[in-house]
Design an enzyme around this catalytic site. Structure first.
Site, PDB file in Angstrom:
ATOM      1  N   SER A   1       0.809  -1.225   0.000  1.00 12.60           N
ATOM      2  CA  SER A   1       0.000   0.000   0.000  1.00 12.60           C
ATOM      3  C   SER A   1       0.837   1.268   0.000  1.00 12.60           C
ATOM      4  O   SER A   1       1.599   1.553   0.934  1.00 12.60           O
ATOM      5  CB  SER A   1      -0.971   0.043   1.181  1.00 12.60           C
ATOM      6  OG  SER A   1      -1.570   1.323   1.235  1.00 12.60           O
TER       7      SER A   1
ATOM      8  N   SER B   1       8.023  -4.213  -7.271  1.00 12.30           N
ATOM      9  CA  SER B   1       6.769  -3.500  -7.574  1.00 12.30           C
ATOM     10  C   SER B   1       6.910  -2.541  -8.744  1.00 12.30           C
ATOM     11  O   SER B   1       7.911  -1.815  -8.861  1.00 12.30           O
ATOM     12  CB  SER B   1       6.327  -2.714  -6.344  1.00 12.30           C
ATOM     13  OG  SER B   1       5.283  -1.818  -6.674  1.00 12.30           O
TER      14      SER B   1
ATOM     15  N   TYR C   1       6.775   3.560   0.004  1.00 12.02           N
ATOM     16  CA  TYR C   1       6.623   2.139  -0.370  1.00 12.02           C
ATOM     17  C   TYR C   1       7.445   1.839  -1.628  1.00 12.02           C
ATOM     18  O   TYR C   1       8.191   0.853  -1.682  1.00 12.02           O
ATOM     19  CB  TYR C   1       5.137   1.843  -0.614  1.00 12.02           C
ATOM     20  CG  TYR C   1       4.875   0.520  -1.290  1.00 12.02           C
ATOM     21  CD1 TYR C   1       4.913  -0.674  -0.577  1.00 12.02           C
ATOM     22  CD2 TYR C   1       4.576   0.464  -2.663  1.00 12.02           C
ATOM     23  CE1 TYR C   1       4.665  -1.889  -1.204  1.00 12.02           C
ATOM     24  CE2 TYR C   1       4.328  -0.745  -3.294  1.00 12.02           C
ATOM     25  CZ  TYR C   1       4.379  -1.914  -2.561  1.00 12.02           C
ATOM     26  OH  TYR C   1       4.148  -3.114  -3.198  1.00 12.02           O
TER      27      TYR C   1
ATOM     28  N   ASN D   1       0.198  -4.446 -10.112  1.00 14.01           N
ATOM     29  CA  ASN D   1      -1.152  -4.521  -9.507  1.00 14.01           C
ATOM     30  C   ASN D   1      -1.766  -5.917  -9.590  1.00 14.01           C
ATOM     31  O   ASN D   1      -2.733  -6.154 -10.316  1.00 14.01           O
ATOM     32  CB  ASN D   1      -2.079  -3.470 -10.147  1.00 14.01           C
ATOM     33  CG  ASN D   1      -1.690  -2.067  -9.730  1.00 14.01           C
ATOM     34  OD1 ASN D   1      -0.704  -1.519 -10.210  1.00 14.01           O
ATOM     35  ND2 ASN D   1      -2.432  -1.506  -8.797  1.00 14.01           N
TER      36      ASN D   1
ATOM     37  N   VAL E   1      -7.464  -1.884  -4.847  1.00 16.24           N
ATOM     38  CA  VAL E   1      -8.733  -1.314  -5.317  1.00 16.24           C
ATOM     39  C   VAL E   1      -9.730  -2.383  -5.783  1.00 16.24           C
ATOM     40  O   VAL E   1     -10.931  -2.261  -5.537  1.00 16.24           O
ATOM     41  CB  VAL E   1      -8.461  -0.256  -6.422  1.00 16.24           C
ATOM     42  CG1 VAL E   1      -7.909  -0.891  -7.699  1.00 16.24           C
ATOM     43  CG2 VAL E   1      -9.710   0.539  -6.727  1.00 16.24           C
TER      44      VAL E   1
ATOM     45  N   ARG F   1      -5.154  10.460  -4.216  1.00 17.80           N
ATOM     46  CA  ARG F   1      -4.310  10.124  -3.064  1.00 17.80           C
ATOM     47  C   ARG F   1      -2.875  10.608  -3.264  1.00 17.80           C
ATOM     48  O   ARG F   1      -2.359  10.527  -4.378  1.00 17.80           O
ATOM     49  CB  ARG F   1      -4.267   8.604  -2.867  1.00 17.80           C
ATOM     50  CG  ARG F   1      -5.588   8.014  -2.471  1.00 17.80           C
ATOM     51  CD  ARG F   1      -5.517   6.621  -1.915  1.00 17.80           C
ATOM     52  NE  ARG F   1      -4.796   5.629  -2.666  1.00 17.80           N
ATOM     53  CZ  ARG F   1      -5.004   4.305  -2.538  1.00 17.80           C
ATOM     54  NH1 ARG F   1      -5.918   3.861  -1.702  1.00 17.80           N
ATOM     55  NH2 ARG F   1      -4.304   3.453  -3.215  1.00 17.80           N
TER      56      ARG F   1
HETATM   57  C1  UD2 Z   1       0.891  -0.041  -6.181  1.00 18.24           C
HETATM   58  C2  UD2 Z   1       1.691  -0.685  -7.327  1.00 18.24           C
HETATM   59  C3  UD2 Z   1       1.388  -2.197  -7.364  1.00 18.24           C
HETATM   60  C4  UD2 Z   1       1.641  -2.848  -5.995  1.00 18.24           C
HETATM   61  C5  UD2 Z   1       0.773  -2.115  -4.969  1.00 18.24           C
HETATM   62  C6  UD2 Z   1       0.923  -2.670  -3.563  1.00 18.24           C
HETATM   63  C7  UD2 Z   1       1.720   1.137  -8.987  1.00 18.24           C
HETATM   64  C8  UD2 Z   1       1.304   1.578 -10.336  1.00 18.24           C
HETATM   65  N1  UD2 Z   1       1.301  -0.087  -8.591  1.00 18.24           N
HETATM   66  O1  UD2 Z   1      -0.476  -0.192  -6.476  1.00 18.24           O
HETATM   67  O2  UD2 Z   1       2.186  -2.822  -8.355  1.00 18.24           O
HETATM   68  O3  UD2 Z   1       3.008  -2.810  -5.656  1.00 18.24           O
HETATM   69  O4  UD2 Z   1       1.147  -0.706  -4.942  1.00 18.24           O
HETATM   70  O5  UD2 Z   1       0.122  -1.936  -2.679  1.00 18.24           O
HETATM   71  O6  UD2 Z   1       2.412   1.840  -8.287  1.00 18.24           O
HETATM   72  N2  UD2 Z   1      -8.195   3.607  -5.542  1.00 18.24           N
HETATM   73  C9  UD2 Z   1      -9.483   4.132  -5.586  1.00 18.24           C
HETATM   74  N3  UD2 Z   1     -10.371   3.728  -4.647  1.00 18.24           N
HETATM   75  C10 UD2 Z   1     -10.048   2.829  -3.649  1.00 18.24           C
HETATM   76  C11 UD2 Z   1      -8.735   2.305  -3.619  1.00 18.24           C
HETATM   77  C12 UD2 Z   1      -7.834   2.719  -4.577  1.00 18.24           C
HETATM   78  O7  UD2 Z   1      -9.812   4.953  -6.457  1.00 18.24           O
HETATM   79  O8  UD2 Z   1     -10.926   2.530  -2.827  1.00 18.24           O
HETATM   80  C13 UD2 Z   1      -7.254   4.013  -6.608  1.00 18.24           C
HETATM   81  C14 UD2 Z   1      -5.896   4.472  -6.110  1.00 18.24           C
HETATM   82  O9  UD2 Z   1      -5.905   5.849  -5.784  1.00 18.24           O
HETATM   83  C15 UD2 Z   1      -5.024   4.144  -7.335  1.00 18.24           C
HETATM   84  C16 UD2 Z   1      -5.684   2.897  -7.924  1.00 18.24           C
HETATM   85  O10 UD2 Z   1      -7.000   2.854  -7.392  1.00 18.24           O
HETATM   86  O11 UD2 Z   1      -5.083   5.184  -8.283  1.00 18.24           O
HETATM   87  C17 UD2 Z   1      -4.973   1.613  -7.549  1.00 18.24           C
HETATM   88  O12 UD2 Z   1      -4.739   1.628  -6.146  1.00 18.24           O
HETATM   89  P1  UD2 Z   1      -4.216   0.336  -5.353  1.00 18.24           P
HETATM   90  O13 UD2 Z   1      -4.045   0.738  -3.927  1.00 18.24           O
HETATM   91  O14 UD2 Z   1      -5.057  -0.830  -5.667  1.00 18.24           O
HETATM   92  O15 UD2 Z   1      -2.817   0.039  -6.031  1.00 18.24           O
HETATM   93  P2  UD2 Z   1      -1.555   0.989  -6.484  1.00 18.24           P
HETATM   94  O16 UD2 Z   1      -1.764   1.396  -7.893  1.00 18.24           O
HETATM   95  O17 UD2 Z   1      -1.256   2.007  -5.466  1.00 18.24           O
END
Ligand code: UD2
Length: 337
Positions: free
Chosen positions: A80, A119, A143, A172, A187, A272
């Protein structure tokens, strides 16, 4: 018969790896401190593995776990981006200090190879798409920095000690057993379970951010390939693990609506801190040297994941890690055959 040590074995990726390693007839030892993983994720295989509830920050425990193992699949992490922004110290110890302990112990135990769950966040906001491994990284969040620093340690241990290490940059990863209950959950796990309960998911930002969402079986396959590929091709190197297709969050919500039959709406809130806008992998290096091909595409992965959460929610209301649904997933698992 080879012995695999899986760190973070009680997580959704670690537990999927454990099933796959058992299915190929090898032995599994696993460590997890159960801070984010769940014993339930291992329910039906617990009697077949050497499970140790322990913390990787204890070097003695890691040394003991590495004794007699051939391969280490290092999956343990506190994931996260926003959690690391809120608490960079914990992110650093779980995602970096623990990695150095694993490397020291693996080197001293003369493990054949260490495969690391790196990642895609390492790429950060570099404008080029798709991202390929030769691009200079540009991490944004704590992270991402810890994950990238761990990669550098992996490469360093190959260069300095000839410990064979392979870094897999996960894009992801999602799938059955991913924990949907934390505000920091991925997400897709969050959206699917919220929509199944008739709640309204929240998109942070305008929803145009895109991800190369990758079904967990693809990551499992990449790990097994990374253990077997010739050292000359893979040792001390970094590989993208993804599907090579990106989907934005608005479109993702539309696909899920159809799959689930959800009639509600999504809410929008502020973007975020630390978030990356777009993420898409170039897979040519992994294809060439690992023989990796994504076997399960995004929509098929979503279908399987929705089915799993649906059956989990029937079996239990408070915990999605149902053993009833494990049986359903097992029968579909690619690596069972
Ligand atoms: C990052 C890494 C992924 C992995 C992960 C571990 C990138 C591109 N990807 O994922 O490979 O290492 O970290 O945690 O850096 N979101 C919403 N609503 C929600 C939750 C999330 O809109 O309720 C959005 C969030 O702001 C982001 C996207 O969804 O734009 C994906 O978020 P995530 O937390 O699933 O994963 P991400 O991309 O930070």
């Amino acid at each position: 018969m080879a012995t695999y040590l899986i760190t973070g074995i009680a997580g959704f990726i670690g537990s999927a790896l454990a099933r796959a390693v058992l299915a190929q007839g090898d032995q599994v030892r696993g460590v997890d401190n159960l801070s984010t993983g769940k014993r339930d994720n291992l329910a039906e295989i617990l009697h077949r593995i050497d499970f140790r509830q322990t913390d990787l920050l204890s070097l003695d425990a890691v040394r003991s776990a590495c004794q007699g193992t051939d391969y280490v699949l290092h999956q343990a992490a506190i994931p996260s981006v926003p959690r690391s922004v809120a608490d960079p110290l914990t992110s650093n110890s779980a995602n970096l200090d623990a990695t150095v302990n694993v490397l020291v112990a693996a080197r001293d135990a003369k493990v054949k190879r260490v495969v690391y769950a790196a990642s895609s966040s390492a790429y950060g906001e570099t404008p080029t798409l798709p991202k390929h491994e030769a691009m200079p990284p540009d991490p944004i969040s704590p992270y991402a920095v810890a994950k990238l620093a761990s990669e550098y340690y992996m490469v360093s241990f190959y260069r300095c000690y000839r410990l064979e290490t392979v870094c897999l940059r996960y894009f992801n990863i999602f799938g059955p057993r991913q924990d949907p209950t934390s505000p920091y959950s991925g997400v897709l796990a969050k959206f699917i379970t919220q929509m199944l309960k008739g709640e309204h998911p929240t998109i942070f930002g305008d929803g145009r951010q895109s991800r190369d969402f990758t079904y967990v079986d693809n990551a499992v396959a990449a790990n097994l390939l990374a253990c077997k590929a010739p050292a000359a091709d893979v040792a001390g190197r970094v590989f993208n693990v993804a599907t090579g297709v990106r989907t934005d969050l608005n479109e993702t919500f539309r696909i899920l609506k159809k799959l689930i039959g959800y009639t509600g709406d999504v809410k929008y809130e502020a973007e975020r801190a630390g978030d990356v806008k777009h993420s898409l992998a170039d897979l040519s290096r992994a294809q060439k040297h690992l023989g990796y091909e994504p076997k399960v595409d995004f929509e098929e992965g979503l279908r399987r994941t929705v089915e799993w959460y649906k059956s989990g929610s029937v079996g239990r209301t408070s915990d999605f890690g149902s053993t009833i649904s494990d049986a359903v997933v097992e029968s579909k698992h690619e690596f069972k055959v």
